[in-house]
Design a protein around this motif. Structure first.
Motif, PDB file in Angstrom:
ATOM      1  N   LEU A   1       0.789  -1.232   0.000  1.00  0.00           N
ATOM      2  CA  LEU A   1       0.000   0.000   0.000  1.00  0.00           C
ATOM      3  C   LEU A   1       0.826   1.291   0.000  1.00  0.00           C
ATOM      4  O   LEU A   1       0.550   2.195  -0.803  1.00  0.00           O
ATOM      5  CB  LEU A   1      -0.968  -0.030   1.192  1.00  0.00           C
ATOM      6  N   PRO A   2       1.843   1.420   0.893  1.00  0.00           N
ATOM      7  CA  PRO A   2       2.603   2.682   0.910  1.00  0.00           C
ATOM      8  C   PRO A   2       3.247   2.995  -0.432  1.00  0.00           C
ATOM      9  O   PRO A   2       3.219   4.136  -0.902  1.00  0.00           O
ATOM     10  CB  PRO A   2       3.665   2.454   1.980  1.00  0.00           C
ATOM     11  N   VAL A   3       3.782   1.944  -1.076  1.00  0.00           N
ATOM     12  CA  VAL A   3       4.417   2.148  -2.382  1.00  0.00           C
ATOM     13  C   VAL A   3       3.392   2.660  -3.379  1.00  0.00           C
ATOM     14  O   VAL A   3       3.621   3.624  -4.125  1.00  0.00           O
ATOM     15  CB  VAL A   3       5.037   0.833  -2.883  1.00  0.00           C
ATOM     16  N   LYS A   4       2.236   2.029  -3.342  1.00  0.00           N
ATOM     17  CA  LYS A   4       1.174   2.426  -4.247  1.00  0.00           C
ATOM     18  C   LYS A   4       0.803   3.894  -4.021  1.00  0.00           C
ATOM     19  O   LYS A   4       0.594   4.652  -4.956  1.00  0.00           O
ATOM     20  CB  LYS A   4      -0.049   1.556  -3.966  1.00  0.00           C
ATOM     21  N   GLU A   5       0.752   4.268  -2.738  1.00  0.00           N
ATOM     22  CA  GLU A   5       0.379   5.640  -2.431  1.00  0.00           C
ATOM     23  C   GLU A   5       1.413   6.640  -2.938  1.00  0.00           C
ATOM     24  O   GLU A   5       1.074   7.705  -3.429  1.00  0.00           O
ATOM     25  CB  GLU A   5       0.174   5.811  -0.924  1.00  0.00           C
ATOM     26  N   ILE A   6       2.689   6.263  -2.800  1.00  0.00           N
ATOM     27  CA  ILE A   6       3.743   7.162  -3.279  1.00  0.00           C
ATOM     28  C   ILE A   6       3.602   7.368  -4.781  1.00  0.00           C
ATOM     29  O   ILE A   6       3.606   8.496  -5.277  1.00  0.00           O
ATOM     30  CB  ILE A   6       5.145   6.600  -2.942  1.00  0.00           C
ATOM     31  N   PHE A   7       3.410   6.245  -5.506  1.00  0.00           N
ATOM     32  CA  PHE A   7       3.242   6.381  -6.957  1.00  0.00           C
ATOM     33  C   PHE A   7       2.008   7.205  -7.283  1.00  0.00           C
ATOM     34  O   PHE A   7       2.040   8.083  -8.135  1.00  0.00           O
ATOM     35  CB  PHE A   7       3.122   4.995  -7.608  1.00  0.00           C
ATOM     36  N   GLY A   8       0.939   6.901  -6.557  1.00  0.00           N
ATOM     37  CA  GLY A   8      -0.308   7.618  -6.806  1.00  0.00           C
ATOM     38  C   GLY A   8      -0.140   9.106  -6.578  1.00  0.00           C
ATOM     39  O   GLY A   8      -0.527   9.931  -7.396  1.00  0.00           O
ATOM     40  N   TYR A   9       0.513   9.435  -5.464  1.00  0.00           N
ATOM     41  CA  TYR A   9       0.701  10.843  -5.103  1.00  0.00           C
ATOM     42  C   TYR A   9       1.556  11.564  -6.140  1.00  0.00           C
ATOM     43  O   TYR A   9       1.212  12.634  -6.634  1.00  0.00           O
ATOM     44  CB  TYR A   9       1.342  10.935  -3.716  1.00  0.00           C
ATOM     45  N   THR A  10       2.704  10.909  -6.493  1.00  0.00           N
ATOM     46  CA  THR A  10       3.601  11.518  -7.486  1.00  0.00           C
ATOM     47  C   THR A  10       2.859  11.747  -8.793  1.00  0.00           C
ATOM     48  O   THR A  10       2.940  12.820  -9.394  1.00  0.00           O
ATOM     49  CB  THR A  10       4.811  10.602  -7.740  1.00  0.00           C
ATOM     50  N   GLY A  11       2.127  10.717  -9.203  1.00  0.00           N
ATOM     51  CA  GLY A  11       1.410  10.817 -10.475  1.00  0.00           C
ATOM     52  C   GLY A  11       0.405  11.943 -10.452  1.00  0.00           C
ATOM     53  O   GLY A  11       0.352  12.764 -11.365  1.00  0.00           O
ATOM     54  N   LYS A  12      -0.375  12.022  -9.362  1.00  0.00           N
ATOM     55  CA  LYS A  12      -1.412  13.042  -9.270  1.00  0.00           C
ATOM     56  C   LYS A  12      -0.811  14.445  -9.270  1.00  0.00           C
ATOM     57  O   LYS A  12      -1.276  15.338  -9.965  1.00  0.00           O
ATOM     58  CB  LYS A  12      -2.227  12.845  -7.993  1.00  0.00           C
ATOM     59  N   THR A  13       0.271  14.605  -8.455  1.00  0.00           N
ATOM     60  CA  THR A  13       0.915  15.916  -8.384  1.00  0.00           C
ATOM     61  C   THR A  13       1.441  16.317  -9.752  1.00  0.00           C
ATOM     62  O   THR A  13       1.280  17.445 -10.196  1.00  0.00           O
ATOM     63  CB  THR A  13       2.081  15.880  -7.386  1.00  0.00           C
ATOM     64  N   PHE A  14       2.062  15.348 -10.423  1.00  0.00           N
ATOM     65  CA  PHE A  14       2.639  15.627 -11.725  1.00  0.00           C
ATOM     66  C   PHE A  14       1.553  16.038 -12.714  1.00  0.00           C
ATOM     67  O   PHE A  14       1.697  17.026 -13.437  1.00  0.00           O
ATOM     68  CB  PHE A  14       3.390  14.387 -12.220  1.00  0.00           C
ATOM     69  N   LEU A  15       0.449  15.285 -12.702  1.00  0.00           N
ATOM     70  CA  LEU A  15      -0.635  15.593 -13.633  1.00  0.00           C
ATOM     71  C   LEU A  15      -1.221  16.976 -13.367  1.00  0.00           C
ATOM     72  O   LEU A  15      -1.472  17.740 -14.298  1.00  0.00           O
ATOM     73  CB  LEU A  15      -1.733  14.534 -13.524  1.00  0.00           C
ATOM     74  N   SER A  16      -1.411  17.318 -12.070  1.00  0.00           N
ATOM     75  CA  SER A  16      -2.022  18.626 -11.807  1.00  0.00           C
ATOM     76  C   SER A  16      -1.034  19.740 -12.127  1.00  0.00           C
ATOM     77  O   SER A  16      -1.408  20.828 -12.529  1.00  0.00           O
ATOM     78  CB  SER A  16      -2.520  18.712 -10.363  1.00  0.00           C
ATOM     79  N   LEU A  17       0.265  19.437 -11.976  1.00  0.00           N
ATOM     80  CA  LEU A  17       1.285  20.415 -12.345  1.00  0.00           C
ATOM     81  C   LEU A  17       1.255  20.658 -13.852  1.00  0.00           C
ATOM     82  O   LEU A  17       1.269  21.799 -14.316  1.00  0.00           O
ATOM     83  CB  LEU A  17       2.667  19.891 -11.927  1.00  0.00           C
ATOM     84  N   LEU A  18       1.176  19.553 -14.605  1.00  0.00           N
ATOM     85  CA  LEU A  18       1.089  19.674 -16.067  1.00  0.00           C
ATOM     86  C   LEU A  18      -0.137  20.489 -16.446  1.00  0.00           C
ATOM     87  O   LEU A  18      -0.083  21.339 -17.328  1.00  0.00           O
ATOM     88  CB  LEU A  18       0.956  18.282 -16.690  1.00  0.00           C
ATOM     89  N   ASP A  19      -1.230  20.227 -15.746  1.00  0.00           N
ATOM     90  CA  ASP A  19      -2.477  20.923 -16.011  1.00  0.00           C
ATOM     91  C   ASP A  19      -2.321  22.423 -15.802  1.00  0.00           C
ATOM     92  O   ASP A  19      -2.714  23.224 -16.651  1.00  0.00           O
ATOM     93  CB  ASP A  19      -3.549  20.358 -15.080  1.00  0.00           C
ATOM     94  N   SER A  20      -1.698  22.803 -14.644  1.00  0.00           N
ATOM     95  CA  SER A  20      -1.580  24.250 -14.422  1.00  0.00           C
ATOM     96  C   SER A  20      -0.566  24.866 -15.383  1.00  0.00           C
ATOM     97  O   SER A  20      -0.748  25.990 -15.810  1.00  0.00           O
ATOM     98  CB  SER A  20      -1.258  24.599 -12.967  1.00  0.00           C
ATOM     99  N   LEU A  21       0.487  24.119 -15.723  1.00  0.00           N
ATOM    100  CA  LEU A  21       1.446  24.646 -16.710  1.00  0.00           C
ATOM    101  C   LEU A  21       0.731  24.934 -18.020  1.00  0.00           C
ATOM    102  O   LEU A  21       0.961  25.956 -18.663  1.00  0.00           O
ATOM    103  CB  LEU A  21       2.562  23.626 -16.953  1.00  0.00           C
ATOM    104  N   ASN A  22      -0.147  24.014 -18.379  1.00  0.00           N
ATOM    105  CA  ASN A  22      -0.900  24.185 -19.615  1.00  0.00           C
ATOM    106  C   ASN A  22      -1.774  25.439 -19.544  1.00  0.00           C
ATOM    107  O   ASN A  22      -1.774  26.273 -20.456  1.00  0.00           O
ATOM    108  CB  ASN A  22      -1.753  22.939 -19.854  1.00  0.00           C
ATOM    109  N   THR A  23      -2.494  25.591 -18.407  1.00  0.00           N
ATOM    110  CA  THR A  23      -3.334  26.783 -18.235  1.00  0.00           C
ATOM    111  C   THR A  23      -2.501  28.051 -18.310  1.00  0.00           C
ATOM    112  O   THR A  23      -2.881  29.019 -18.955  1.00  0.00           O
ATOM    113  CB  THR A  23      -4.026  26.756 -16.854  1.00  0.00           C
ATOM    114  N   ILE A  24      -1.339  28.030 -17.624  1.00  0.00           N
ATOM    115  CA  ILE A  24      -0.495  29.217 -17.605  1.00  0.00           C
ATOM    116  C   ILE A  24      -0.035  29.561 -19.015  1.00  0.00           C
ATOM    117  O   ILE A  24      -0.074  30.722 -19.430  1.00  0.00           O
ATOM    118  CB  ILE A  24       0.720  29.002 -16.680  1.00  0.00           C
ATOM    119  N   SER A  25       0.368  28.551 -19.779  1.00  0.00           N
ATOM    120  CA  SER A  25       0.902  28.892 -21.097  1.00  0.00           C
ATOM    121  C   SER A  25      -0.212  29.386 -22.019  1.00  0.00           C
ATOM    122  O   SER A  25       0.010  30.282 -22.822  1.00  0.00           O
ATOM    123  CB  SER A  25       1.666  27.716 -21.701  1.00  0.00           C
TER     124      SER A  25
END
Ligand SMILES: Nc1ncnc2c1ncn2[C@@H]1O[C@H](COP(=O)(O)OP(=O)(O)OP(=O)(O)O)[C@@H](O)[C@H]1O
Ligand SMILES: [Mg+2]
Lengths: 262, 273
Positions: B8-32
């Motif tokens: 479970l902890p490993v899964k959560e780390i991957f999940g968290y990283t993935g989610k953060t990365f996706l939302s970061l990409l999303d805001s980068l897209n909005t900003i550009s």
């Protein structure tokens, strides 16, 4: 019956949640159509798609035979000049006086002279019963006056489509009745197509010629008001009678809900 | 049903990283997208016969620029005094007090003038932009503009950008000037230097490029402050409390970005001037 708006196979999402599920209906020209439905059924979402603020996941929306889902923002401007929208909170620009709010679409889209615009604005304010309040700021207006000013702004460019999102929500019955009367008068005088999102039963009976009813993102009824009143669909009957719908779950379903096993 | 074998902890780390990365990409897209349309509306659209709203730009210039003159001159005056004192503390050991003028002049024009101005303008105007746009977003006023066929970027944001692109360099010049005045007054009262000699030394030590690089920075900071304020304002989703949050975020983010850009420019100018 000529169609002003035609919605075909509309599917929309907020994030991954599906809100409108394959919605198809049309709105007749020159009549007042009400969009009915319980809270959260997707009425505002539907309206935001029809006025082009949101793009659907799937489906087409035709306004005066043009598919707005495939128009660019610049092409949309032509469509928008022919429609007026009253938002739920009126959405007047707080930094401008009522007159300047009404004048805004005119000054942005025409090259008319200031004095001509002044006359147009006074006519619109007179139309909605706000003559003399042009110099006030939106924060100085009552709820009902804001709605009237919002309608004056929506009518500024003499549109042939007028959209009203819950015009009488949050108003006392007398003020609400005044707005209903205004809506009826607008249709009579200008022969425009009016689309109203509303819950208010009394106002539905006064203003509506045609009705579209949504439930949980699906169309449950489209037709004239007489057809609506004659319908024996239990959802419609309970809506018109203001009775809570029979939502009780079967015992097995209830067990599933609380244990979370679906 | 197949059960995942990942702990479970490993899964959560991957999940968290993935989610953060996706939302970061999303805001980068909005900003550009935002940056792209703001610049399009400011610089390209006027060429196709849609001039910017001059009057609104002037109103914004008064609000963001003219009204900031007192605070900018006051603060930079004191910073000039402080700088001169600190410089004198070191330089008097070498009997080189007159070089206080060089130090004050150069640090103000190249570095402190633009930075001080940018921090003050972030606090005054960056926050005001976020609050204004944010409350308009919450009250559906931005949507109302769109449905009237009015481009909210052209109508609301371009005048703000024009105002800060002009007023940031102007305010920076004022900051430079009043900082140097502060230095002069301190030097002639407490250090026993004659004002004439101090001013002459300042003029001789400053190259035109010192002032110019400061103004280039100020222009860039003006763009950064506008874009950050507006971006945060447009991100408002709910009601009033979200407006407050976004306003704070706008000030914090624009100060950080101003410092980062300052570092970037200082390195650039260090190697290329
Ligand atoms: N911006 C949004 N982001 C995510 N979900 C939303 C958003 N706006 C609405 N929803 C969801 O979409 C569904 C339909 O909302 P909508 O506002 O269209 O309903 P409505 O029929 O207008 O309700 P009401 O009569 O209460 O205004 C609701 O379940 C709501 O939670
Ligand atoms: Mg709604």
């Amino acid at each position: 019956m000529e169609k002003a708006i035609e919605v075909k196979g509309l599917v929309t999402h907020y994030g991954t949640r599906e809100i409108l599920k394959n919605v198809t209906f049309s709105i007749p020209r020159g009549m007042t159509t009400v969009i009915l439905g319980g809270s959260g059924s997707g009425k505002s979402t539907l309206l935001r798609h029809i006025i082009g603020l949101l793009k659907p996941t799937k489906g087409n929306i035709f306004i005066n035979e043009r598919d707005i889902t495939s128009l660019s923002e610049i092409e949309m401007i032509d469509v928008r000049k022919k429609m007026g929208v009253l938002f739920q909170g009126a959405a007047l620009l707080n930094s401008l006086t009522v007159s300047d709010n009404v004048a805004l679409p005119v000054t942005e889209h025409t090259k008319l002279q200031g004095s001509t615009i002044d006359i147009m604005v006074r006519m619109k304010l007179d139309l909605v019963g706000l003559s003399g309040s042009g110099g006030l700021y939106p924060s100085q207006l009552s709820g009902g006056m804001k709605k009237r000013a919002g309608i004056a702004r929506a009518m500024a460019l003499d549109p042939d489509l007028l959209f009203l999102d819950e015009p009488s929500a949050g108003l006392d019955p007398v003020t609400a009745a005044g707005l209903d009367e205004l809506i009826v008068r607008l249709k009579k005088v200008f022969k425009i197509t009016i689309v109203v999102v509303t819950h208010e039963l009394p106002s539905i009976h006064i203003i509506a010629d045609y009705a579209v009813m949504l439930n949980r993102g699906e169309i449950v009824f489209t037709g004239t008001m007489d057809e609506l009143k004659m319908s024996d669909d239990p959802q419609i009957v309970s809506f018109l009678a203001r009775r809570p719908p029979d939502d009780s779950l079967a015992p097995g379903d209830y067990l599933k809900t609380i244990t979370g096993n679906s | 049903m197949k059960v995942s074998t990942m702990p479970l902890p490993v899964k959560e780390i991957f999940g968290y990283t993935g989610k953060t990365f996706l939302s970061l990409l999303d805001s980068l897209n909005t900003i550009s997208v935002l940056i792209n349309s703001v610049f399009y509306q400011t610089f390209i659209s006027p060429l196709t016969g849609r001039p910017p709203r001059i009057r609104a730009s002037i109103v914004e210039m008064v609000r963001t620029g003219y009204n900031s003159v007192p605070i900018v001159s006051l603060i930079s005056f004191f910073v000039g005094v402080i700088l001169a004192l600190q410089a004198a503390y070191q330089l008097k050991k070498f009997g080189a007090l007159i070089y206080v003028a060089d130090l004050v002049g150069i640090s103000l024009t190249r570095e402190l003038g633009p930075i001080l101005t940018a921090v003050l303008v972030s606090g005054r105007s960056g926050s005001a932009f976020a609050a204004e746009i944010g409350s308009m977003k919450a009250a559906e006023e931005i949507d109302a503009l769109v449905t009237m066929g009015i481009n909210p970027i052209r109508y609301l944001i371009v005048p703000k950008l024009i105002a800060l692109m002009i007023m940031m360099p102007a305010l920076t010049l004022i900051a430079d000037f009043s900082g140097i005045t502060g230095g002069t007054i301190l030097a002639s009262t407490m250090l026993g230097l004659s004002p004439g000699a101090y001013i002459e030394q300042t003029i001789n030590s400053l190259a035109i490029q010192d002032i110019f690089t400061g103004l280039v920075k100020a222009l860039a900071f003006g763009i950064v402050i506008t874009l950050v304020g507006v971006y945060q304002g447009l991100r408002v989703e709910g009601g009033a409390e979200d407006v407050g949050k976004r306003t704070t975020a706008a000030v914090v983010a624009s100060i950080i970005l101003v410092i980062v850009f300052d570092l970037f420019f200082t390195i650039l100018f260090f190697f290329f001037t």
